[in-house]
Design a protein around this motif. Structure first.
Motif, short mmCIF file in Angstrom:
data_model
loop_
_atom_site.label_atom_id
_atom_site.label_comp_id
_atom_site.label_asym_id
_atom_site.label_seq_id
_atom_site.Cartn_x
_atom_site.Cartn_y
_atom_site.Cartn_z
N ILE A 29 0.85 -1.21 0.00
CA ILE A 29 0.00 0.00 0.00
C ILE A 29 0.88 1.25 0.00
N ALA A 30 1.94 1.23 0.84
CA ALA A 30 2.83 2.38 0.93
C ALA A 30 3.51 2.65 -0.41
N ALA A 31 3.76 1.60 -1.18
CA ALA A 31 4.47 1.74 -2.46
C ALA A 31 3.53 2.04 -3.62
N GLY A 32 2.22 2.02 -3.37
CA GLY A 32 1.27 2.38 -4.43
C GLY A 32 0.48 1.22 -5.01
N ALA A 33 0.33 0.12 -4.25
CA ALA A 33 -0.37 -1.07 -4.76
C ALA A 33 -1.83 -0.78 -5.10
N ARG A 34 -2.44 0.08 -4.30
CA ARG A 34 -3.86 0.38 -4.56
C ARG A 34 -4.02 1.07 -5.92
N MET B 136 5.67 5.61 6.70
CA MET B 136 4.36 6.25 6.79
C MET B 136 3.62 6.08 5.47
N LEU B 137 2.30 6.05 5.57
CA LEU B 137 1.51 6.01 4.35
C LEU B 137 1.15 7.43 3.94
N GLN B 138 0.75 7.56 2.67
CA GLN B 138 0.59 8.89 2.10
C GLN B 138 -0.64 9.64 2.60
N ASP B 139 -1.74 8.95 2.72
CA ASP B 139 -2.97 9.65 3.09
C ASP B 139 -3.87 8.74 3.94
N LEU B 140 -4.94 9.31 4.45
CA LEU B 140 -5.79 8.57 5.38
C LEU B 140 -6.49 7.39 4.72
N SER B 141 -6.84 7.54 3.44
CA SER B 141 -7.54 6.43 2.77
C SER B 141 -6.65 5.20 2.66
N GLN B 142 -5.33 5.39 2.57
CA GLN B 142 -4.41 4.25 2.53
C GLN B 142 -4.34 3.57 3.89
N TYR B 143 -4.39 4.36 4.96
CA TYR B 143 -4.42 3.77 6.31
C TYR B 143 -5.70 2.95 6.51
N VAL B 144 -6.80 3.49 6.00
CA VAL B 144 -8.08 2.78 6.14
C VAL B 144 -8.01 1.44 5.42
N LEU B 145 -7.40 1.44 4.23
CA LEU B 145 -7.24 0.19 3.49
C LEU B 145 -6.37 -0.78 4.29
N ASP B 146 -5.30 -0.25 4.85
CA ASP B 146 -4.35 -1.09 5.59
C ASP B 146 -4.98 -1.73 6.82
N GLY C 213 1.70 -1.02 10.17
CA GLY C 213 0.52 -0.22 9.84
C GLY C 213 -0.07 0.52 11.03
N ILE C 214 -0.37 -0.22 12.10
CA ILE C 214 -0.99 0.39 13.28
C ILE C 214 -0.04 1.42 13.95
N PRO C 215 1.23 1.07 14.17
CA PRO C 215 2.13 2.09 14.75
C PRO C 215 2.23 3.35 13.91
N PHE C 216 2.27 3.19 12.59
CA PHE C 216 2.31 4.36 11.70
C PHE C 216 1.09 5.24 11.91
N GLY D 249 -7.43 11.60 0.81
CA GLY D 249 -6.96 10.78 -0.31
C GLY D 249 -8.10 10.11 -1.07
N ASP D 250 -7.74 9.12 -1.85
CA ASP D 250 -8.68 8.47 -2.76
C ASP D 250 -9.48 7.37 -2.04
N VAL D 251 -10.47 7.80 -1.30
CA VAL D 251 -11.29 6.87 -0.51
C VAL D 251 -12.00 5.86 -1.41
N ALA D 252 -12.45 6.32 -2.57
CA ALA D 252 -13.19 5.44 -3.49
C ALA D 252 -12.32 4.24 -3.90
N SER D 253 -11.04 4.49 -4.19
CA SER D 253 -10.16 3.39 -4.58
C SER D 253 -9.93 2.40 -3.45
N THR D 254 -9.93 2.91 -2.21
CA THR D 254 -9.79 2.03 -1.06
C THR D 254 -10.98 1.08 -0.97
N VAL D 255 -12.18 1.61 -1.13
CA VAL D 255 -13.38 0.76 -1.06
C VAL D 255 -13.37 -0.27 -2.19
N VAL D 256 -12.98 0.17 -3.38
CA VAL D 256 -12.93 -0.75 -4.52
C VAL D 256 -11.90 -1.85 -4.29
N ALA D 257 -10.72 -1.48 -3.80
CA ALA D 257 -9.67 -2.47 -3.56
C ALA D 257 -10.15 -3.52 -2.56
#
Lengths: 123, 185
Positions: A40-45, B1-11, B72-75, B114-122
């Motif tokens: 995810i961090a690298a852009g998998a999504r 760290m992840l880029q945005d909140l939607s990536q954390y939600v996915l994680d 993921g969680i610590p980040f 971030g791209d919340v829609a892509s998180t839901v789709v993934a």
């Protein structure tokens, strides 16, 4: 103003999909994307979105897209595997969004492995 | 760290699914007046006992075999605390898990949604046999979407993974979320 996407459009997609899915055959190509924290961090999504868009654009219905967790090659994420029935599993690494159309056209559709992006091969 | 909140939600949703949850509820709230962003992921998975619960926020107590834990969680905890917020996990063995994160929206370090829609789709394409309930709220106005709702139209779980359904879903959610944000004053 552009047309707003609605739930009604989904109904139409379903109507069109119904007959086509029935015609699906057994030998499906599989695409697997690493969706662990490292992926995810690298852009998998973003890779997943690009794959789905490319498959939609090409109308490829006999391809299955799956996700998997971290497989311990975090430094090479995003990872994307292609498995064609009866062929070795090919792992592509450091995949960028712009690599996706080529991997799908060359490997998924035509069966030619994109060698320069390969980081693993499992028989 | 992840880029945005939607990536954390996915994680963190992936954690729930890998742990075996069959149902995951995601609620994202933006409250302009209270200056808050809240992320909540609730699952019906196996839950965690106190020992594991105390480990998941510590990146150095992680074992490789234990897929439930990792960076993921610590980040996410660090991201929340940097923004005057917190991360809280409620869980018990056999009781599912609820992860709640609160961040100060105007904080300079608060990541974008971030791209919340892509998180839901993934999530929906990656785990077609699980059920998702998604809610996005901006100042009290909400968007609700669930697997059940999609299945009412599609009538067949196999259709959930069709690329054209995924592309539709991403577009639909993006537009609806944008609408919620546009209506805000």
């Amino acid at each position: 103003m552009p047309k707003i996407t609605s739930l009604e459009d989904l109904r139409k997609i379903k109507e069109q999909a119904r007959d086509l899915t029935a015609a699906r055959s057994g030998g499906k190509v599989k695409i697997i994307i690493g969706m662990g924290t490292c992926g995810i961090a690298a852009g998998a999504r973003e890779i997943m979105t690009a794959v789905l868009e490319e498959l939609d654009k090409r109308g490829l219905r006999d391809v299955v897209v799956e996700t998997t967790g971290c497989i311990g090659m975090c430094q090479k994420e995003p990872l994307l595997d292609v498995i064609r029935p009866g062929e070795p599993r090919i792992t592509y690494g450091n995949v960028r969004v712009e690599d996706v159309p080529m991997i799908i056209a060359e490997h998924v559709v035509n069966g030619r492995v994109v060698e320069e992006k390969v980081v693993g091969r499992t028989e | 760290m992840l880029q945005d909140l939607s990536q954390y939600v996915l994680d963190i949703s992936e954690n729930s699914l890998k742990a075996g949850a069959s149902r995951v509820e995601i609620e994202l709230c933006v409250d302009e007046q209270k200056d808050l962003v809240s992320l909540t992921v609730t699952d019906n998975g196996p839950g965690m006992d106190e020992e594991l619960l105390s480990m998941v926020v510590d990146p150095f107590c992680t074992t490789r075999r234990e897929r439930k834990v990792g960076l993921g969680i610590p980040f996410l905890k660090q991201a929340a605390e940097t923004c005057e917020g917190f991360l809280r996990i409620d869980s018990g063995k056999g009781e599912g898990t609820k992860v709640n994160v609160l961040l100060r929206k105007s904080h300079i370090d608060c990541p974008p949604m971030g791209d919340v829609a892509s998180t839901v789709v993934a999530l929906m394409v990656g785990w077609p046999d699980r059920s998702f309930v998604f809610r996005y709220a901006v100042d009290g106005k909400t968007l609700d979407l669930s697997t059940d709702q999609l299945l009412e139209i599609l009538e067949d779980r196999n259709l959930l993974v069709l690329p054209e359904v995924a592309v539709w879903l991403r577009k639909y959610l993006s537009e609806q979320i944008e609408k919620l944000h546009m209506g805000r004053k």
